[in-house]
Write a protein that holds these residues in place. Structure first.
Motif, short mmCIF file in Angstrom:
data_model
loop_
_atom_site.label_atom_id
_atom_site.label_comp_id
_atom_site.label_asym_id
_atom_site.label_seq_id
_atom_site.Cartn_x
_atom_site.Cartn_y
_atom_site.Cartn_z
N ASN A 33 0.80 -1.09 -0.01
CA ASN A 33 0.08 0.00 0.05
C ASN A 33 0.96 1.24 0.17
OD1 ASN A 33 -2.87 1.23 0.01
ND2 ASN A 33 -2.08 1.86 2.09
N LYS A 62 -4.73 3.21 0.06
CA LYS A 62 -5.92 2.81 0.87
C LYS A 62 -5.43 3.49 2.10
CE LYS A 62 -7.69 0.80 -3.01
NZ LYS A 62 -8.11 1.73 -3.72
N LYS A 63 -6.90 3.79 3.09
CA LYS A 63 -6.60 4.07 4.56
C LYS A 63 -5.97 2.91 5.09
CE LYS A 63 -8.69 8.21 4.63
NZ LYS A 63 -7.89 9.60 4.61
N SER A 82 -7.58 0.38 6.93
CA SER A 82 -8.52 -0.73 6.26
C SER A 82 -7.76 -1.87 5.57
CB SER A 82 -9.44 0.19 5.08
OG SER A 82 -8.68 0.80 4.32
N LYS A 130 -7.52 -7.27 1.51
CA LYS A 130 -8.00 -5.95 0.57
C LYS A 130 -6.86 -5.76 -0.64
CE LYS A 130 -9.58 -1.71 0.50
NZ LYS A 130 -11.04 -1.36 0.47
N THR A 166 -7.77 -5.62 -4.30
CA THR A 166 -7.30 -4.47 -4.99
C THR A 166 -6.62 -4.65 -6.23
OG1 THR A 166 -7.35 -2.99 -3.03
CG2 THR A 166 -6.05 -2.14 -4.87
#
Length: 393
Positions: free
Chosen positions: A123, A132-133, A136, A141, A145
């Motif tokens: 990330n 992303k945050k 999260s 995730k 993604t």
């Protein structure tokens, strides 16, 4: 393994915030190994106590004769003379079965934590400005993604690695047992000591998770298989990550420094106290990008220092630091935290020029000491103030 060379390369490619997650991944992996080693030590100590008990109890054998006249030796094992198992942790007596159960759950949880930390590296280091945050982000995730065409095209090797992990039976077992014991209920694990000739039993129990049957398995086999899988996955990940982050995708308008801070303090005019951070414009304010991403990073020989950019507003200046052209405002508050972000600043197109100084006077004035992240210019008729701010923070 990650090293200082990679740390320097992350700085050069403006994705240094990924380094904190690289070190945290390694910390999680070390914790997984610690849990495995401690489980082995607990079982070893229990086995040792069993052997000693069997040696000590040999004096309790009594001679007897069976109904058919054969001479035998008999031993009566009761709760009073059975082995006593307990281990000491920080000087306290702890039930080894409790410790075994806790360490086994920790073993799989920290394994999943390691994969989640790898997703934070992805990330921060690959998605960068499109990240992303943080709260999260987990491995699932990132799998979702990177199945999007945009990211699978930009980073095909990382997408292939994520798919390999997702399809791995080793990972599926780790994910299943971690979620079962973390969110649902215990598993019927077995840890029993064999006495008087019988063997020890160490098993991870069978369980069903999302309609999938996972059979019982010998403890040592599963622990070693998980350790091997985690180690190989981490090494493969680092290789892929190093090949992909150098593409410098999604790192536009990132900066590791500001031009400086100007601060003013006058003894008899406290209403004129002010302090502001600024960036010098290369050309005009209009020509500057709509967004900036700033993480303060300073290198001194072999040391690297990094800090959040704590300024909520950064002015843009022209020919000198009194020539104010405009300002950038931070998009989010950062709070008091040790996490490092490339903090996002958005160009304010409504307040420009000298009007920006009005808002500087409305903000709480914070004075800064000499530091490794930015130059500080102090203006004051107070010699004590000047001397104090010239000292390192």
């Amino acid at each position: 393994m990650a090293d200082d060379l990679m740390k320097k390369e992350l700085i050069a490619h403006k994705v240094y915030s990924a380094w904190q997650f690289i070190t945290y991944t390694e910390k999680n992996i070390n914790t997984v190994q610690y849990c495995a080693d401690t489980i082995d030590n607990v079982i070893g100590k229990m086995t040792m106590k069993t052997v000693r008990w069997q040696q000590d109890i040999s004096t309790d054998f009594v001679d007897d004769i069976t109904e058919d006249g054969k001479k035998v030796k008999r031993l009566s094992v009761t709760t009073e003379n059975s082995p006593v198992y307990e281990v000491r942790v920080a000087g306290e007596k702890v039930d080894p079965w409790f410790l075994f159960d806790k360490l086994l759950r920790d073993f799989f949880q920290y394994t999943m934590n390691a994969f989640d930390s790898m997703s934070q590296i992805i990330n921060a280091g690959l998605l960068a400005n499109r990240g992303k945050k943080i709260d999260s982000v987990d491995i699932q995730k990132m799998m979702t993604t990177f199945n999007q065409q945009t990211y699978s095209t930009a980073f095909p090797k990382m997408q292939a690695w994520l798919n390999k992990i997702a399809q791995s039976q080793d990972f599926q077992y780790i994910e299943a047992i971690n979620n079962r014991t973390k969110h649902t209920a215990d598993i019927a694990n077995k840890l029993s000591m064999g006495i008087l000739g019988s063997s020890n039993t160490t098993e991870i129990g069978s369980f069903v998770r999302k309609d999938v049957q996972h059979d019982k398995i010998e403890l040592s086999d599963q622990l070693q298989a998980t350790l091997d899988f985690l180690d190989s996955s981490w090494n493969e990940f680092l290789t892929v990550f190093q090949e992909e982050y150098v593409k410098d995708i999604y790192i536009e308008n990132r900066k590791h420094a500001i031009s400086g801070v100007r601060q003013q303090k006058l003894k008899d005019e406290p209403d004129q106290d002010l302090s502001y951070a600024y960036i010098s414009a290369d050309t005009t304010f209009d020509a500057m990008p709509d967004e900036l991403y700033i993480l303060l990073v300073s290198e001194n020989e072999n040391e690297v220092y990094a800090h959040e950019c704590s300024f909520d507003t950064i002015l843009v200046t022209g020919t000198n630091n009194l020539d104010v052209l405009g300002r950038y405002c931070a998009e989010d508050a950062i709070g008091d935290d040790c996490l490092l972000h490339y903090r996002k600043y958005v160009k304010d197109k409504t307040v420009t020029g000298g009007a920006c100084m009005f808002y500087v006077h409305q903000e709480n004035t914070v004075f800064y000491h000499k530091n490794p992240y930015f130059n500080v210019e102090s203006v004051s008729d107070d010699e004590t103030f000047l001397a104090r701010t010239s000292l390192p923070f």
